[in-house]
Design a protein around this motif. Sequence first.
Motif, PDB file in Angstrom:
ATOM      1  N   MET A 149     -65.136  -4.177  21.107  1.00  0.00           N
ATOM      2  CA  MET A 149     -65.323  -3.810  22.522  1.00  0.00           C
ATOM      3  C   MET A 149     -66.031  -4.927  23.308  1.00  0.00           C
ATOM      4  SD  MET A 149     -63.770  -1.015  23.093  1.00  0.00           S
ATOM      5  CE  MET A 149     -62.610  -1.175  21.768  1.00  0.00           C
ATOM      6  N   GLN A 150     -66.829  -5.700  22.583  1.00  0.00           N
ATOM      7  CA  GLN A 150     -67.527  -6.819  23.279  1.00  0.00           C
ATOM      8  C   GLN A 150     -66.518  -7.872  23.740  1.00  0.00           C
ATOM      9  OE1 GLN A 150     -70.386  -7.995  20.372  1.00  0.00           O
ATOM     10  NE2 GLN A 150     -71.959  -6.571  21.093  1.00  0.00           N
ATOM     11  N   ASN A 151     -65.399  -7.988  23.017  1.00  0.00           N
ATOM     12  CA  ASN A 151     -64.423  -9.040  23.343  1.00  0.00           C
ATOM     13  C   ASN A 151     -63.033  -8.464  23.617  1.00  0.00           C
ATOM     14  OD1 ASN A 151     -66.357 -11.171  22.519  1.00  0.00           O
ATOM     15  ND2 ASN A 151     -66.068 -10.242  20.510  1.00  0.00           N
ATOM     16  N   TRP A 152     -62.970  -7.246  24.177  1.00  0.00           N
ATOM     17  CA  TRP A 152     -61.652  -6.612  24.294  1.00  0.00           C
ATOM     18  C   TRP A 152     -60.678  -7.388  25.180  1.00  0.00           C
ATOM     19  CZ3 TRP A 152     -59.700  -5.197  29.002  1.00  0.00           C
ATOM     20  CH2 TRP A 152     -60.593  -4.929  30.048  1.00  0.00           C
ATOM     21  N   GLN A 153     -61.217  -8.137  26.171  1.00  0.00           N
ATOM     22  CA  GLN A 153     -60.303  -8.865  27.083  1.00  0.00           C
ATOM     23  C   GLN A 153     -59.482  -9.924  26.346  1.00  0.00           C
ATOM     24  OE1 GLN A 153     -63.527  -8.315  27.816  1.00  0.00           O
ATOM     25  NE2 GLN A 153     -63.843  -7.920  30.002  1.00  0.00           N
TER      26      GLN A 153
ATOM     27  N   GLU B 278     -55.859  -4.844  17.598  1.00  0.00           N
ATOM     28  CA  GLU B 278     -57.284  -4.815  17.213  1.00  0.00           C
ATOM     29  C   GLU B 278     -58.044  -3.808  18.074  1.00  0.00           C
ATOM     30  OE1 GLU B 278     -58.846  -8.793  17.522  1.00  0.00           O
ATOM     31  OE2 GLU B 278     -57.113  -9.626  16.479  1.00  0.00           O
ATOM     32  N   VAL B 279     -57.731  -3.823  19.382  1.00  0.00           N
ATOM     33  CA  VAL B 279     -58.415  -2.905  20.306  1.00  0.00           C
ATOM     34  C   VAL B 279     -58.019  -1.465  19.973  1.00  0.00           C
ATOM     35  CG1 VAL B 279     -58.761  -2.309  22.731  1.00  0.00           C
ATOM     36  CG2 VAL B 279     -58.366  -4.688  22.088  1.00  0.00           C
ATOM     37  N   GLU B 280     -56.725  -1.241  19.733  1.00  0.00           N
ATOM     38  CA  GLU B 280     -56.237   0.112  19.446  1.00  0.00           C
ATOM     39  C   GLU B 280     -56.888   0.661  18.188  1.00  0.00           C
ATOM     40  OE1 GLU B 280     -53.827   3.357  17.823  1.00  0.00           O
ATOM     41  OE2 GLU B 280     -54.301   1.463  16.844  1.00  0.00           O
TER      42      GLU B 280
ATOM     43  N   GLY C  54     -64.886  -0.992  30.250  1.00  0.00           N
ATOM     44  CA  GLY C  54     -63.686  -1.382  31.009  1.00  0.00           C
ATOM     45  C   GLY C  54     -62.421  -1.446  30.187  1.00  0.00           C
ATOM     46  N   VAL C  55     -62.473  -1.051  28.906  1.00  0.00           N
ATOM     47  CA  VAL C  55     -61.299  -1.163  28.035  1.00  0.00           C
ATOM     48  C   VAL C  55     -60.157  -0.240  28.488  1.00  0.00           C
ATOM     49  CG1 VAL C  55     -61.917   0.614  26.313  1.00  0.00           C
ATOM     50  CG2 VAL C  55     -60.616  -1.419  25.592  1.00  0.00           C
ATOM     51  N   SER C  56     -60.470   0.757  29.322  1.00  0.00           N
ATOM     52  CA  SER C  56     -59.415   1.661  29.812  1.00  0.00           C
ATOM     53  C   SER C  56     -58.377   0.893  30.638  1.00  0.00           C
ATOM     54  CB  SER C  56     -60.007   2.793  30.648  1.00  0.00           C
ATOM     55  OG  SER C  56     -60.745   2.253  31.734  1.00  0.00           O
TER      56      SER C  56
ATOM     57  N   HIS D  14     -51.841  -2.077  27.526  1.00  0.00           N
ATOM     58  CA  HIS D  14     -50.923  -1.752  26.434  1.00  0.00           C
ATOM     59  C   HIS D  14     -50.923  -0.238  26.238  1.00  0.00           C
ATOM     60  CE1 HIS D  14     -48.881  -1.615  22.557  1.00  0.00           C
ATOM     61  NE2 HIS D  14     -48.448  -2.834  22.839  1.00  0.00           N
ATOM     62  N   THR D  15     -49.721   0.332  26.115  1.00  0.00           N
ATOM     63  CA  THR D  15     -49.631   1.806  26.039  1.00  0.00           C
ATOM     64  C   THR D  15     -50.457   2.379  24.882  1.00  0.00           C
ATOM     65  OG1 THR D  15     -47.616   1.598  24.727  1.00  0.00           O
ATOM     66  CG2 THR D  15     -47.330   1.952  27.076  1.00  0.00           C
ATOM     67  N   SER D  16     -50.442   1.703  23.723  1.00  0.00           N
ATOM     68  CA  SER D  16     -51.145   2.262  22.553  1.00  0.00           C
ATOM     69  C   SER D  16     -52.647   2.351  22.824  1.00  0.00           C
ATOM     70  CB  SER D  16     -50.882   1.419  21.302  1.00  0.00           C
ATOM     71  OG  SER D  16     -51.494   0.154  21.418  1.00  0.00           O
ATOM     72  N   VAL D  17     -53.194   1.358  23.525  1.00  0.00           N
ATOM     73  CA  VAL D  17     -54.633   1.359  23.835  1.00  0.00           C
ATOM     74  C   VAL D  17     -54.927   2.439  24.875  1.00  0.00           C
ATOM     75  CG1 VAL D  17     -56.572   0.007  24.751  1.00  0.00           C
ATOM     76  CG2 VAL D  17     -54.875  -1.084  23.250  1.00  0.00           C
ATOM     77  N   SER D  18     -54.080   2.532  25.898  1.00  0.00           N
ATOM     78  CA  SER D  18     -54.276   3.558  26.933  1.00  0.00           C
ATOM     79  C   SER D  18     -54.290   4.948  26.302  1.00  0.00           C
ATOM     80  CB  SER D  18     -53.154   3.496  27.978  1.00  0.00           C
ATOM     81  OG  SER D  18     -53.108   2.224  28.558  1.00  0.00           O
ATOM     82  N   LEU D  19     -53.288   5.216  25.468  1.00  0.00           N
ATOM     83  CA  LEU D  19     -53.202   6.543  24.833  1.00  0.00           C
ATOM     84  C   LEU D  19     -54.423   6.821  23.969  1.00  0.00           C
ATOM     85  CD1 LEU D  19     -49.414   6.612  23.863  1.00  0.00           C
ATOM     86  CD2 LEU D  19     -50.565   8.206  25.393  1.00  0.00           C
ATOM     87  N   GLU D  20     -54.814   5.821  23.181  1.00  0.00           N
ATOM     88  CA  GLU D  20     -55.949   6.030  22.273  1.00  0.00           C
ATOM     89  C   GLU D  20     -57.238   6.273  23.059  1.00  0.00           C
ATOM     90  OE1 GLU D  20     -56.567   7.289  19.041  1.00  0.00           O
ATOM     91  OE2 GLU D  20     -54.767   6.058  18.910  1.00  0.00           O
ATOM     92  N   PHE D  21     -57.378   5.588  24.187  1.00  0.00           N
ATOM     93  CA  PHE D  21     -58.567   5.765  25.042  1.00  0.00           C
ATOM     94  C   PHE D  21     -58.668   7.225  25.487  1.00  0.00           C
ATOM     95  CE2 PHE D  21     -60.305   6.137  29.349  1.00  0.00           C
ATOM     96  CZ  PHE D  21     -61.580   5.618  29.163  1.00  0.00           C
TER      97      PHE D  21
END
Length: 985
Positions: A458-462, A468-470, A512-514, A518-525
Amino acid sequence: SFCLMICGLASNPRMACQSVAAVMDEQALLGLNPNADARYRQRAMAYFEQLKESQDAWEVCAEALAKGIYNDDHVKFFCFQVLEHQIKFRHAGLSAVQQQLIRETLMKWLQCQLMNAQPEKPFIRNKAAQVFALTFVMEYVTLWPKFFFDILSLVGLNPHGVDIYLRTLMAIDAEVVDRDILHTPEETRRNTLIKDTMREQCIPSLVESWFQILQTYQHTHPELTCQCLEVVGAYVSWIDLNLIANDRFVNLLLSQMSVEELREEACDCLFEIVNKGMDPVDKTKLVESLCQVLQSAGFFNVEQEEDVDFLAKFSRLVNGMGQSLVLSWTKLAKAGSVKDAAETLQAIEAKVPLLLQLLVHEDDDISANIVGFCYEYLHVLKQLPQLTEQQKANIEAVMLAVMKKLTYDDEYNFENEGEDEAMFVEYRKQLKMLLDRLAQVSPELLLEAVRRVFTNTMQNWQSAQFMEVEVAIRLLYMLGEALPASHGAHFSGNMAKTSALQDMMRTLVSCGVSSYQHTSVSLEFFETVVRYDKFFIVEPQHIPNVLMAFLDQRGLRHSSPKVRSRVAYLFSRFIKTLKHMNAFIEDILTRIQDLLELAPPENGFPALLTNDDQLFMFETAGILIVNGESPVERKQALMRSLLMPLMDAFRLLLAKLPQETEEERQAALADCLSHAVGFASRTSKAFSNKQTVKHCGCTEVYRDCLQTFLPALSCPVQRGVLRSSVRSFLHRMIICMEEEVLPFIPAASEHMLKDCEAKDLQEFIPLISQITAKFKRQVSPFLQQVFMPLVLAIFEVLARPAEDNDQAAALEKQMLRRSYFSFIQTVTGSGMNEVMANQGAENIERVVFTIIQGAVDFPDPIAQKICFIILSKLVELWGGKDGMVGFPDFIYKHIVPACFLAPLKPTFDLSDAQTVLTLSECAVTLKMIHLKRGPEFIQYLQQEYLPSLQVSPEISQELCQVLQQPDIKVLKNYIKVCVILTRPL
């Protein structure tokens, strides 16, 4: 040479032997070709039946096979099928000469195979093997004890012959051993006898033949060698293991593990050897000796192996060895064998490095095959009183492997998920099981490991890759099940867990990761936010940020329809949990207003949300309004502004519908009207026992909805869709509006009973039953009025002729009949005696006769049970001294015979649970008659009814005594025994 001569003659596929030509129907044989026309195919089928049923006509097929008369593959297959039927179903009726003919036919056919230059097609060889196997099963123990000796003597090491021999062994395995096939107790006894006889007489010879085949053909005929390895694997489970698990055999198998064409089958064969049930100490020794040899042969160097198909098999073998060791350890630990258990545990621990290499392998099949051993190893650790540093390191390594393997790869297609994607989803479920088990073994270690991965990502999600984020968010999500909490209360209780989860959730919603694209990250959030929705009760300051994420292009307005759809559902769950969001209600309603619009059918633009998604949005809007703290007037105004656009649109579209001439256009309009009703209906789900429609001041707006929607019932087109949606709305309103709905019911019922089909009535009856059960006496006048029109409509539909073989129509009628009986049950059971009593004697009699008919004549135990419940109730209501005039006479003439005739019907199946319940209700009815009519009933049974059935005076007296006992169970059991005894054996 004779066979060759015959096979040469058979180059004409029609015939080569005049004696057979006179008997075989050549025209029918033409129909065996898949490309033949229907007439020939029917003739072939008829001929097949004729040959099967004849006492000796099948012998022409035996002759054709023995002499190789036909070389058309379909004819050969046909001949084997005819032979198969004789052996399977008529063997006992064959004469000794005919049985001998079958044996000779098979051996002659086999002899022909040895001389043929080319083998038969595989489907013929498989069918031949099945026929050999069936003959073996029927004759080995009694008539053909030298079955294997005869075959082996004939085929020797001829490749074509060996092929048939091996196929026959596999077919015998399917008939005698295969545990996936259900056998009758008689077949099981027969199979046990066959296996015992084989162990005594021929297994060592068979094993020797396998060794010779494996040794002879390993370099020249890899397909035969693989077949033989499969046979060894199949038979090893029930033969003496020492015949296989010896240096000679195992060394041969290990040498074949290095041959590319054989290694996978050799691996499977070793797996079956390892899987054989045996003493735990011996099993440990076997596995260890095998491991030693495999390791010294270099098989444990997984990273140097490039053949993934072989590695998948090898992984399965290691998994089998590991699970066998765990089973041995469990048995030894339970038996208190401390030393042996410790040695086995040491053996298990020694396999962990290999386990980890396979678990973390980049190929998911290889990894998935070792999950079972990994899971059970963790279970072993869970049972140990204390963990060593090495064991803790192993747990950590498994965790890291699971986290790594949970990660999506670049090739995963999120927009068009196919078979590969589905397999990865299944594999992820297996990994989740490991994660859950890790949490049981060491929750602290797991929590810490997830926290570390999550925080770093999360510190480097950008700058991180989407996978990795998902996976970081997915791990946080998975903790919710791995570390269970009562009713999702993750943020109270254990402080270490609570603060770790709270920290991670705080990071998730504020970093701010929301916004990650990427769809997989959005859904997981959003999935994670909703899983831990209780977090926002503890830290409500984060609600505005998350609400915005739900409402903007990160959620409901995301570019992906998949995300929008899932978020619509998740948003409704989020709002349900956090009911008190008073400060945000009107803002949310304003922001989602465009998502609540009914999509008109003529609009060519795709809507942001589907109709199903909009259902969740309307439910959400309803919950916001109902659970808010606004005054009643405000709630009323908000609900009206939510529902008014639906009503306006409905009126416009309904006016258009009858004017439309195109069927497709009509259907589109009807669908749209149906959605409008469904959306209005869904808003009512927000109400509860505390927050009723009345309490919120919303009665009037829903009354307006009813007035708007009900005219659709009289629309002449698209009746099915419209009636169904309005009926569902009425169901909801009966629950929500209480008696306010009653004025609308008579007119609605009248429309719904016009020109209706079986399905319409079937769906209408539950509505009437719901009204009856809920309002009882309040609706008595209406029920009296609607009762006969409804009953007559049902009779009319049931009386309509239907095709004999129209199963759909028959099922529809059966379901309607059940619904009708359920309706009568509801009416009689709701204490409104007057509803039926006021229908006039002729109508009452007609209805009650249908109940008698339902109890006796239709073999539908569910309907029969309901009918007896009704009859029992009618006897209770009308069968006493002050009951309905003439009803006691009806009891004796019709109800009493029904109680005896129904169970005596041949279709009355006491092995069926519903039928047993029917019998029970039948006994209750008899008991009720006795309760209401007393000694008069006993006298009638003894002097009139039972003698008319030719029941002896002793049994008659016994039944009457049972009937007078207070415990009804005695009567139920007595009747059951009587019914069983009257059945023919």
